[in-house]
Design a protein around this motif. Structure first.
Motif, short mmCIF file in Angstrom:
data_model
loop_
_atom_site.label_atom_id
_atom_site.label_comp_id
_atom_site.label_asym_id
_atom_site.label_seq_id
_atom_site.Cartn_x
_atom_site.Cartn_y
_atom_site.Cartn_z
N THR A 110 0.85 -1.20 0.00
CA THR A 110 0.00 0.00 0.00
C THR A 110 0.88 1.25 0.00
O THR A 110 1.24 1.75 -1.05
CB THR A 110 -0.95 -0.01 1.21
N TYR B 101 0.37 4.79 5.32
CA TYR B 101 -0.74 3.96 5.79
C TYR B 101 -0.26 2.98 6.86
O TYR B 101 -0.94 2.77 7.88
CB TYR B 101 -1.37 3.22 4.62
N ASP C 107 -7.14 1.29 2.65
CA ASP C 107 -6.12 2.13 2.02
C ASP C 107 -6.68 2.71 0.72
O ASP C 107 -7.85 2.50 0.37
CB ASP C 107 -4.85 1.31 1.76
N LYS D 24 -5.99 2.04 -2.48
CA LYS D 24 -6.32 1.10 -3.54
C LYS D 24 -7.68 0.45 -3.30
O LYS D 24 -8.51 0.34 -4.21
CB LYS D 24 -5.23 0.03 -3.64
#
Length: 539
Positions: free
Chosen positions: A443, A447, A481, A483
């Motif tokens: 990620t 994060y 996250d 994505k």
């Protein structure tokens, strides 16, 4: 019990005497009010309350410096909180040496790299290395447009905040250890002409100071007695008295009086007895910024404006006069200029007017070191349709020394997460840290860093002192996250308001339909033309 007068009220101070110990640890005895003295019970079981210091943990609070040795080589093991980016740290280390030696000024450095590669951390490390004596001003590119002043005025104030003036001043002081303080109080008669009022109390006294070589007795007036009482000066204290202003400063307790009390507080400071003569000439150094001098001289209540922050716009005439005065002090040897550092983060948020101002400001004689950072590639300059590398005009890019940052490796992300766990006081198992490193690789590092404290809270909820893999998984399911959030938006885009992606797809579908209709029309025309030609042939 001894009686002391404080605020015209009689307070009884309880003093406990015990034989001196060999530990040389001391604590002050605090006065006890007469009302509470009856409720105090002395017992052998002393209760100690633990005092915890509140610290503010930020995104870069673990940064203590650049983590370089004397040869400007990066130390291993996360020295001073810095991990990775060895080439960028070496380059900034060279700049640090030039700033400390005063051989750089009016230079500009660009930290360029993708998000999450440590650009701001390197700038904070440079600020920590320079220390408090060198001015370091931090601002974001968007701040220029949010202040209640023009853009050029905001940048001018930021530049002058980053330029320090070290003013040298010689003063005569009396420095020594207090041997004895005698205060005599006499009641004056009504008819005496020497008194200022009809009757009253007259104070006079003597102050005996000593050094390792001499001892002198000074006569004290009423103001000096009040100053000594205010500073709570007693025998055994080492003090300095400014002869010009009469200001008294207590430096600490003398080592020769360290055994006067059985215990003293941690705030008690012990110093050596001064050497030489009592009267000395000392060189006092005051470090202020040009912006502070501007604000103080720009209005009547200018000194208060420094605390409120309401500085407003300052006229150019005032700045010219201050620059002229500072130049005179430099010629006389009374002041020196300290070029500081101005750090502008997200510099791509500035427009053409600001970039033109930076071009001109860097050519000034008293210009600080400009450090700017950006995470943009080839993008449009704000307010224009022109594209440029990093969103910065080419004429300013020619003046910059560009330092690039590269993405972190797996081992570096592991070390950074370990440093953050120590900074946030989080105990994490090796397996959980390995899983968090993998999440940071897939990620983003930011994060993964944000998951440290949240996983600690989840572990605390199940009454565990160590973060395990299940805590990381729990937090991973609670907070998504970028994505996963983007994937969720793609699946449920039609249910969101103001969905531009669906509008774009509908426009594309309409465009495709129009093209297909145009194609069908052309095919029909071709058929009609071929039919007409066949009829002509038959005729």
């Amino acid at each position: 019990l001894k009686t002391v007068f404080c605020n015209e009220k009689l307070i009884k101070e309880a003093t406990i005497h015990s034989p001196p110990t060999q530990s040389d640890q001391y604590c002050n005895l605090f006065p006890v009010s007469p009302i509470m003295s009856s409720s105090i019970q002395i017992s052998n079981n002393a209760s100690v309350r633990e005092l915890t210091r509140l610290e503010r943990i930020g995104a870069h609070s673990h940064i203590r410096g650049l983590g370089l040795d004397d040869a400007l080589e990066p130390r291993k093991g996360g020295s001073q909180g810095m991990v990775g980016q060895p080439a960028a740290r070496r380059a900034v280390g060279v700049i640090y040496k030039m700033i400390k030696e005063g051989k750089i000024g009016g230079r500009a450095i660009l930290l360029a790299g993708k998000p999450g590669t440590g650009k701001t951390a390197i700038a904070m490390g440079l600020a920590q290395e320079l220390g408090e004596d060198t001015p370091f001003t931090t601002m974001s590119g968007s701040e220029v447009f949010s202040l209640e002043m023009s853009k050029t005025e905001a940048l001018t104030q930021a530049f002058r905040k980053s330029i320090g003036v070290r003013i040298l001043e010689e003063t005569e002081v009396i420095e020594g250890e207090v041997v004895e303080i005698q205060v005599d109080t006499a009641i004056s008669s009504v008819g005496e002409k020497t008194t200022k009022s009809k009757g009253g109390m007259e104070k006079s006294g003597r102050l005996t100071l000593c050094t390792t070589e001499m001892e002198t007795v000074y006569d004290l007036g009423t103001k000096m007695i009040d100053s000594l009482t205010k500073e709570k000066v007693s025998a055994g204290d080492v003090i300095t008295i400014d002869k010009a202003s009469g200001k008294i400063t207590k430096l600490g307790r003398s080592f020769s009086r360290s055994r006067d009390y059985d215990a003293m507080g941690a705030q008690t400071r012990f110093v050596q007895t001064p050497e030489g003569e009592l009267q000395k000439r000392k060189e006092v150094v005051h470090t202020v910024s040009l912006h502070e001098i501007d604000v103080i001289n720009s209005r009547q209540q200018g000194f208060l404006a420094l605390f409120t922050g309401d500085t407003g716009e300052i006229k150019a005439e005032i700045r010219e006069q201050i620059d002229h005065k500072v130049a005179e002090w430099r010629e006389e040897g009374r002041a020196t200029i300290v070029p500081g550092v101005l750090f502008i983060d997200e510099v791509h948020m500035l427009d053409m007017e600001c970039f033109s101002f930076l071009n001109r400001a860097l050519e000034s004689d008293m210009a600080p070191v400009l450090v700017i950072a950006t995470n943009r590639g080839i993008s449009k300059i704000r307010g224009t349709d022109y594209k440029s590398p990093h969103g910065i005009p080419l004429d300013l890019l020619d003046r910059l020394m560009i330092v690039s940052t590269v993405p972190y490796e797996r081992d570096e992300i592991h070390s950074i997460l370990k440093v953050r766990c120590e900074e946030e006081d989080v105990e994490m198992s090796d397996e959980a840290l390995e899983l968090l490193t993998r999440i940071g690789m897939e990620t983003s590092l930011r994060y993964a860093i944000q998951m440290v404290i949240t996983a600690s809270l989840v572990a605390e909820k199940r009454k565990s002192t160590e973060v395990e893999i299940e805590d990381i998984k729990r937090v991973y399911t609670l907070f998504v996250d970028v994505k996963r959030s983007t994937q969720f938006l793609m699946e449920y885009q039609n249910e969101f308001m103001f969905n531009e992606l669906a509008d774009e797809e509908s426009e594309e579908d309409e465009h495709d339909n129009d093209e297909s209709e145009d194609t069908d029309g052309e095919v029909e025309k071709t058929r009609v033309n071929s039919h007409n030609s066949n009829e002509m042939d038959e005729t």
